[in-house]
Scaffold this active site. Structure first.
Site, PDB file in Angstrom:
ATOM      1  N   SER A  34     -54.834 -45.105 -43.579  1.00  0.00           N
ATOM      2  CA  SER A  34     -53.994 -44.267 -44.743  1.00  0.00           C
ATOM      3  C   SER A  34     -53.607 -45.106 -45.630  1.00  0.00           C
ATOM      4  O   SER A  34     -53.446 -44.841 -47.092  1.00  0.00           O
ATOM      5  CB  SER A  34     -52.750 -43.506 -44.140  1.00  0.00           C
ATOM      6  OG  SER A  34     -51.986 -44.256 -43.539  1.00  0.00           O
ATOM      7  N   GLY A  36     -54.137 -48.866 -45.205  1.00  0.00           N
ATOM      8  CA  GLY A  36     -54.686 -50.275 -44.778  1.00  0.00           C
ATOM      9  C   GLY A  36     -56.262 -50.177 -45.437  1.00  0.00           C
ATOM     10  O   GLY A  36     -56.633 -49.149 -45.711  1.00  0.00           O
ATOM     11  N   TYR A 138     -36.114 -44.773 -44.910  1.00  0.00           N
ATOM     12  CA  TYR A 138     -36.994 -45.944 -44.391  1.00  0.00           C
ATOM     13  C   TYR A 138     -36.138 -46.860 -43.441  1.00  0.00           C
ATOM     14  O   TYR A 138     -36.577 -47.066 -42.179  1.00  0.00           O
ATOM     15  CB  TYR A 138     -37.725 -46.549 -45.584  1.00  0.00           C
ATOM     16  CG  TYR A 138     -38.441 -48.060 -45.090  1.00  0.00           C
ATOM     17  CD1 TYR A 138     -39.359 -47.933 -44.204  1.00  0.00           C
ATOM     18  CD2 TYR A 138     -37.814 -49.279 -45.416  1.00  0.00           C
ATOM     19  CE1 TYR A 138     -40.027 -49.102 -43.571  1.00  0.00           C
ATOM     20  CE2 TYR A 138     -38.449 -50.403 -45.030  1.00  0.00           C
ATOM     21  CZ  TYR A 138     -39.584 -50.226 -44.027  1.00  0.00           C
ATOM     22  OH  TYR A 138     -40.128 -51.685 -43.484  1.00  0.00           O
ATOM     23  N   PHE A 166     -37.217 -59.812 -44.117  1.00  0.00           N
ATOM     24  CA  PHE A 166     -36.660 -59.947 -45.417  1.00  0.00           C
ATOM     25  C   PHE A 166     -37.546 -59.536 -46.327  1.00  0.00           C
ATOM     26  O   PHE A 166     -38.438 -58.570 -46.175  1.00  0.00           O
ATOM     27  CB  PHE A 166     -35.591 -60.853 -45.465  1.00  0.00           C
ATOM     28  CG  PHE A 166     -34.615 -60.647 -44.869  1.00  0.00           C
ATOM     29  CD1 PHE A 166     -34.257 -60.632 -43.458  1.00  0.00           C
ATOM     30  CD2 PHE A 166     -33.197 -60.391 -45.396  1.00  0.00           C
ATOM     31  CE1 PHE A 166     -33.236 -60.278 -42.852  1.00  0.00           C
ATOM     32  CE2 PHE A 166     -32.006 -60.017 -44.956  1.00  0.00           C
ATOM     33  CZ  PHE A 166     -32.051 -60.232 -43.483  1.00  0.00           C
ATOM     34  N   ASN A 167     -37.887 -60.307 -47.627  1.00  0.00           N
ATOM     35  CA  ASN A 167     -38.850 -59.877 -48.400  1.00  0.00           C
ATOM     36  C   ASN A 167     -40.086 -60.838 -48.344  1.00  0.00           C
ATOM     37  O   ASN A 167     -40.261 -61.968 -48.523  1.00  0.00           O
ATOM     38  CB  ASN A 167     -38.287 -60.106 -50.080  1.00  0.00           C
ATOM     39  CG  ASN A 167     -37.268 -58.952 -50.231  1.00  0.00           C
ATOM     40  OD1 ASN A 167     -36.015 -58.918 -49.605  1.00  0.00           O
ATOM     41  ND2 ASN A 167     -37.542 -58.403 -51.189  1.00  0.00           N
ATOM     42  N   GLY A 278     -30.610 -47.011 -54.285  1.00  0.00           N
ATOM     43  CA  GLY A 278     -30.657 -47.471 -53.106  1.00  0.00           C
ATOM     44  C   GLY A 278     -30.745 -49.057 -52.963  1.00  0.00           C
ATOM     45  O   GLY A 278     -30.738 -49.644 -51.824  1.00  0.00           O
TER      46      GLY A 278
HETATM   47  N1  UDP Z   1     -37.645 -55.396 -58.798  1.00  0.00           N
HETATM   48  C1  UDP Z   1     -37.556 -55.242 -60.095  1.00  0.00           C
HETATM   49  N2  UDP Z   1     -38.810 -54.452 -60.617  1.00  0.00           N
HETATM   50  C2  UDP Z   1     -39.838 -54.250 -60.001  1.00  0.00           C
HETATM   51  C3  UDP Z   1     -39.783 -54.371 -58.574  1.00  0.00           C
HETATM   52  C4  UDP Z   1     -38.711 -54.935 -58.137  1.00  0.00           C
HETATM   53  O1  UDP Z   1     -36.586 -55.641 -60.818  1.00  0.00           O
HETATM   54  O2  UDP Z   1     -40.736 -53.619 -60.484  1.00  0.00           O
HETATM   55  C5  UDP Z   1     -36.496 -55.765 -58.260  1.00  0.00           C
HETATM   56  C6  UDP Z   1     -35.631 -54.766 -57.119  1.00  0.00           C
HETATM   57  O3  UDP Z   1     -34.658 -54.035 -57.943  1.00  0.00           O
HETATM   58  C7  UDP Z   1     -35.039 -55.804 -56.149  1.00  0.00           C
HETATM   59  C8  UDP Z   1     -36.106 -57.056 -56.100  1.00  0.00           C
HETATM   60  O4  UDP Z   1     -36.869 -56.900 -57.431  1.00  0.00           O
HETATM   61  O5  UDP Z   1     -33.763 -56.457 -56.710  1.00  0.00           O
HETATM   62  C9  UDP Z   1     -36.796 -56.973 -54.763  1.00  0.00           C
HETATM   63  O6  UDP Z   1     -37.522 -55.665 -54.788  1.00  0.00           O
HETATM   64  P1  UDP Z   1     -38.740 -55.374 -53.902  1.00  0.00           P
HETATM   65  O7  UDP Z   1     -39.233 -53.975 -54.223  1.00  0.00           O
HETATM   66  O8  UDP Z   1     -39.907 -56.423 -53.863  1.00  0.00           O
HETATM   67  O9  UDP Z   1     -38.078 -55.583 -52.597  1.00  0.00           O
HETATM   68  P2  UDP Z   1     -36.820 -54.802 -51.883  1.00  0.00           P
HETATM   69  O10 UDP Z   1     -36.055 -55.842 -51.745  1.00  0.00           O
HETATM   70  O11 UDP Z   1     -36.606 -53.559 -52.494  1.00  0.00           O
HETATM   71  O12 UDP Z   1     -37.494 -54.663 -50.353  1.00  0.00           O
END
Ligand code: UDP
Length: 323
Positions: A34, A36, A138, A166-167, A278
Site C-alpha cells: 500500500s 511500500g 497515530y 525518534f526522527n 499536533g
Molecule cells: N517541518 C517543517 N516543514 C516541513 C516538514 C517538517 O518545518 O515541510 C518541521 C516539523 O514541524 C517538525 C520538524 O520539521 O518540527 C520535523 O518534522 P518531521 O515531519 O520530519 O518529523 P516529526 O517530528 O513530525 O515526526
C-alpha cells in the site's frame, strides 16, 4: 534465524531486511504494498504480497523464529483526519498478527513503536518512564499496541522488544525513503534544494526554542536497523522490553536546514508558514536503556544522514514525480 518482516517493503523495513540478510538470516517479507515498493525487496528475499490478516497462513507450519513488525500507517496528519484507518490497520492488524504468532508458536517479536506515544513531554530527554500522552491518533494506536504486546508477553510467554523511534533519516544498503506522500523535513528540504519543490515551508518560527523552530532528535536509519538486529538477540520469553532510539541530541529545523545547505553545497529556498497542528516543541531521546539492554550505540551524525539521503535520491525512480 528464520524471520518474517511485516512491512519489509517500506523505508525502514527495507533497510532492516537488507541488514538481516547481510547478517545471515533467512527473511520473508509480508507487505500489502500500500505504501511500500516491490522493487525495494532485495534479491533472495521472498515477498508475500498480502495483508497482515494473512499472517496466519504464512506462519502456519513454517517454523519462523521471530517477526519484525513495521506494517503500519504512519502519517500524523492523516491519522487525525482518518482515525478509523489507523485503529484498524495498526491495532486490529497487530492483534491478528499476535493471534497468528501465538497459534503457530513464534517466540519473538520486534515492534516499530514511536516517540509519538509521549506527546508533548514535560521534560527532555525523554526516557521510557516518561508518561505517555499521545497528541494524535497515530501515537495513540502505537501506544495501544505497546500495551497489547505487554499483555501478550505475560499471557503467552512471547519475548518482545518495542523500539520507539525518534526522527529517522538517511539511507543505507541501497534503500531509502520513497514515500509517495512526503511530510518529513529532510526529504522535503532536499526536494526544495534540488528544485523538485519550489521551497520548504517552515512550520512556524515562533516556538519557545532558541531560534524559534522546533527541535527533534534525528537518528540514522542504519543505526536504527542495527538496533533491530540487537533486539532479536535481547528478546526474552515472557518479557516486553521497550527502548527509545535516538541520538540524544536535538537539532532545530533551522539547524537541519543549515546542515543541508552545507552538505549539498546548494541554497535551500524556504518560507515561514503557520505551525503544524499536533507538533510538539522539543523531542529528544534518552537512549540509555537501548545502550544498556541492547548494547546499542548510534554511530552516525546529522550530516551523514543528510549526505546519505542526498546520495540515495539519485537512485530512487519516483522522486522526480513528487511535486
Ligand atoms: N517541518 C517543517 N516543514 C516541513 C516538514 C517538517 O518545518 O515541510 C518541521 C516539523 O514541524 C517538525 C520538524 O520539521 O518540527 C520535523 O518534522 P518531521 O515531519 O520530519 O518529523 P516529526 O517530528 O513530525 O515526526
Amino acid at each position: 534465524m528464520k524471520l518474517l518482516v511485516a512491512g519489509g517493503a517500506g523505508y525502514i523495513g527495507s533497510v532492516v531486511t537488507r541488514l538481516l540478510v547481510q547478517e545471515g538470516h533467512e527473511v520473508v517479507i509480508l507487505d500489502d504494498l500500500s505504501t511500500g515498493h516491490a522493487d525495494s525487496v532485495p534479491e533472495g528475499v521472498r515477498l508475500e504480497s498480502a495483508s497482515i490478516a494473512d499472517a496466519d497462513r504464512i506462519l502456519d507450519g513454517a517454523g519462523f523464529d521471530a517477526v519484525l513488525h513495521f506494517a503500519a500507517k504512519s502519517l500524523v496528519g492523516e491519522s487525525v483526519e482518518r482515525p478509523s484507518i489507523y485503529w484498524h490497520t495498526n491495532v486490529v492488524g497487530t492483534r491478528l498478527l499476535l493471534d497468528a504468532m501465538a497459534r503457530h508458536g513464534v517466540p519473538r517479536l520486534v515492534f516499530s513503536s514511536t516517540a509519538a506515544v509521549y506527546g508533548e513531554p514535560d521534560q527532555v530527554p525523554i526516557t521510557e518512564d516518561t508518561p505517555c500522552r499521545p497528541t494524535n491518533t497515530y501515537g495513540a494506536t502505537k501506544l495501544a499496541v505497546d500495551m497489547m504486546i505487554s499483555g501478550e508477553c505475560i499471557a503467552t510467554g512471547l519475548g518482545a522488544v518495542s523500539l520507539r523511534y525518534f526522527n529517522v533519516a538517511g539511507a543505507a544498503l541501497g534503500a531509502g525513503e520513497r514515500h509517495a506522500i512526503e511530510t518529513h523535513l529532510i526529504p522535503i528540504a532536499l526536494d526544495a534544494t534540488s528544485g523538485l519543490r519550489d521551497k520548504l515551508t517552515i512550520h512556524g518560527d515562533d516556538w519557545p526554542t532558541p531560534d524559534g523552530t522546533p527541535i527533534r532528535d534525528y537518528v540514522h536509519v542504519l543505526d536504527l536497523a542495527r538496533a533491530h538486529v540487537l533486539a532479536l538477540g535481547a528478546a526474552q520469553p515472557g518479557e516486553h522490553l521497550i527502548c527509545n532510539l535516538g541520538n540524544g541530541n536535538g537539532f532545530s529545523v533551522r539547524e537541519v536546514m543549515t546542515a543541508i545547505e552545507e552538505v549539498t553545497g546548494l541554497p535551500l529556498p524556504a518560507t515561514v508558514g503557520p505551525r503544524r497542528a499536533g507538533d510538539p516543541t522539543v523531542l529528544v531521546a534518552s537512549a540509555d536503556r537501548a545502550r544498556s539492554k541492547l548494547g546499542w550505540a548510534p554511530e552516525f551524525d546529522l550530516r551523514r544522514m543528510v549526505a546519505d539521503a542526498w546520495a540515495f535520491r539519485g537512485t530512487a525512480p519516483e522522486i522526480g514525480d513528487r511535486r
